[in-house]
Motif scaffolding. Structure first.
Motif, PDB file in Angstrom:
ATOM      1  N   UNK A 242       1.243  -1.089   0.112  1.00  0.00           N
ATOM      2  CA  UNK A 242       0.303  -0.568  -0.163  1.00  0.00           C
ATOM      3  C   UNK A 242       1.390   1.364   0.092  1.00  0.00           C
ATOM      4  N   UNK A 243       2.100   1.295   1.308  1.00  0.00           N
ATOM      5  CA  UNK A 243       2.806   1.698   0.473  1.00  0.00           C
ATOM      6  C   UNK A 243       2.808   2.483  -0.936  1.00  0.00           C
ATOM      7  N   UNK A 244       3.550   1.458  -1.219  1.00  0.00           N
ATOM      8  CA  UNK A 244       4.427   1.540  -2.707  1.00  0.00           C
ATOM      9  C   UNK A 244       3.584   2.072  -3.050  1.00  0.00           C
ATOM     10  N   UNK A 245       1.834   1.772  -3.029  1.00  0.00           N
ATOM     11  CA  UNK A 245       1.083   2.254  -4.472  1.00  0.00           C
ATOM     12  C   UNK A 245       0.747   4.113  -4.320  1.00  0.00           C
ATOM     13  N   UNK A 246       1.038   3.883  -2.705  1.00  0.00           N
ATOM     14  CA  UNK A 246       0.881   5.908  -2.339  1.00  0.00           C
ATOM     15  C   UNK A 246       1.886   6.399  -2.853  1.00  0.00           C
ATOM     16  N   UNK A 247       2.912   5.700  -3.527  1.00  0.00           N
ATOM     17  CA  UNK A 247       4.049   6.139  -4.351  1.00  0.00           C
ATOM     18  C   UNK A 247       4.140   6.326  -5.728  1.00  0.00           C
ATOM     19  N   UNK A 248       3.419   5.438  -6.152  1.00  0.00           N
ATOM     20  CA  UNK A 248       2.828   5.123  -7.617  1.00  0.00           C
ATOM     21  C   UNK A 248       3.379   4.262  -8.753  1.00  0.00           C
ATOM     22  N   UNK A 249       3.742   3.654  -7.599  1.00  0.00           N
ATOM     23  CA  UNK A 249       4.383   2.173  -8.275  1.00  0.00           C
ATOM     24  C   UNK A 249       2.903   1.156  -8.367  1.00  0.00           C
ATOM     25  N   UNK A 250       2.890   1.013  -9.669  1.00  0.00           N
ATOM     26  CA  UNK A 250       1.942   0.038 -10.464  1.00  0.00           C
ATOM     27  C   UNK A 250       1.953  -1.231 -10.108  1.00  0.00           C
ATOM     28  N   UNK A 251       3.529  -1.487  -9.662  1.00  0.00           N
ATOM     29  CA  UNK A 251       3.849  -2.880  -9.418  1.00  0.00           C
ATOM     30  C   UNK A 251       3.029  -3.258  -8.062  1.00  0.00           C
ATOM     31  N   UNK A 252       3.766  -2.463  -7.389  1.00  0.00           N
ATOM     32  CA  UNK A 252       2.659  -3.210  -6.012  1.00  0.00           C
ATOM     33  C   UNK A 252       0.944  -3.220  -6.170  1.00  0.00           C
ATOM     34  N   UNK A 253       0.605  -2.771  -7.437  1.00  0.00           N
ATOM     35  CA  UNK A 253      -1.031  -3.381  -7.877  1.00  0.00           C
ATOM     36  C   UNK A 253      -1.099  -4.234  -8.357  1.00  0.00           C
ATOM     37  N   UNK A 254      -0.359  -4.575  -8.767  1.00  0.00           N
ATOM     38  CA  UNK A 254      -0.371  -6.078  -9.468  1.00  0.00           C
ATOM     39  C   UNK A 254      -0.381  -7.317  -8.320  1.00  0.00           C
ATOM     40  N   UNK A 255       1.071  -6.828  -7.819  1.00  0.00           N
ATOM     41  CA  UNK A 255       1.219  -7.925  -6.811  1.00  0.00           C
ATOM     42  C   UNK A 255      -0.002  -7.824  -5.522  1.00  0.00           C
ATOM     43  N   UNK A 256      -0.907  -7.803  -5.418  1.00  0.00           N
ATOM     44  CA  UNK A 256      -2.609  -7.187  -4.889  1.00  0.00           C
ATOM     45  C   UNK A 256      -3.471  -7.916  -5.536  1.00  0.00           C
ATOM     46  N   UNK A 257      -2.865  -7.623  -6.699  1.00  0.00           N
ATOM     47  CA  UNK A 257      -4.443  -8.886  -7.565  1.00  0.00           C
ATOM     48  C   UNK A 257      -3.431  -9.562  -7.746  1.00  0.00           C
ATOM     49  N   UNK A 258      -2.664 -10.214  -7.958  1.00  0.00           N
ATOM     50  CA  UNK A 258      -2.663 -11.976  -7.772  1.00  0.00           C
ATOM     51  C   UNK A 258      -2.730 -12.648  -6.554  1.00  0.00           C
TER      52      UNK A 258
END
Length: 202
Positions: free
Chosen positions: A25-41
């Motif tokens: 979530x902290x990575x998401x706040x920083x705009x790192x879309x790769x974190x969204x993919x990890x959470x999705x998986x």
């Protein structure tokens, strides 16, 4: 060290090296879309199964499953999780989107039914007396709502007039979700009884 022990040790190191949901979530706040993919998986299967248990149309299930994670990205700066997992937030968001879709489906069905009724009964629109009665009833509901004590008034505004969940209303009213549910039940019963009385019905 045996081969099995070494393999277990290696798996343990990999597991410990995986970021937690809170870190992602902290990575998401920083705009790192790769974190969204990890959470999705990590959580998409559970989210999909939860939605599939409530809706029938596959296109609705798939669309809402995607919308949950779009919402996660859009609201990433304001999301607060109680523990380490973001899954409870994803499921609450799923529930809200399911409710929105059901309302949209019902509204579409009502419009189609209304159109069909208009075709067979072109003069079925409410007359002046019915409109006046409806306005009187709405004004009465507003009067009752304005006189409610707290936290009943907040619960009314959020859950009956608005579109908030029990959890959201509980957080704003400072009570438990169970208390919100009980207060809503009493409010609806009171309004129903008083409106029947106002209309002269038993």
């Amino acid at each position: 060290m045996s081969d099995t022990a070494e393999a277990n040790s290696t798996r343990g190191e990999v597991s410990r090296s995986e970021p937690s949901d809170r870190d992602l979530l902290l990575d998401l706040v920083d705009g790192r879309r790769g974190a969204l993919g990890t959470l999705y998986d990590r959580h998409s299967r559970v989210v999909y199964a939860y939605i599939a248990a409530s809706l029938d149309a596959r296109e609705d299930i798939e669309e809402i499953s995607q919308d949950v994670f779009v919402t996660l990205w859009r609201k990433r700066a304001t999301i607060v999780v109680a523990g380490e997992s973001v899954l409870p937030w994803l499921l609450v968001t799923s529930r809200n989107l399911i409710a929105n879709r059901r309302r949209a489906i019902q509204a579409a069905q009502n419009r189609r039914a209304g159109d069909a009724l208009d075709e067979t009964h072109p003069d079925s629109r409410p007359g002046p007396d019915e409109i006046a009665e409806r306005n009187q009833l709405l004004a009465y509901v507003e009067t009752v709502a304005a006189a409610l004590p707290e936290p009943d008034r907040t619960v009314f505004e959020l859950c009956i007039r608005g579109d908030h969940s029990y959890d959201e209303a509980a957080a704003q009213a400072g009570i438990t979700p169970a208390a919100v549910r009980n207060r809503l039940s009493r409010l609806r019963t009171r309004l129903r009884n008083e409106l029947h009385t106002l209309r002269g019905k038993p």
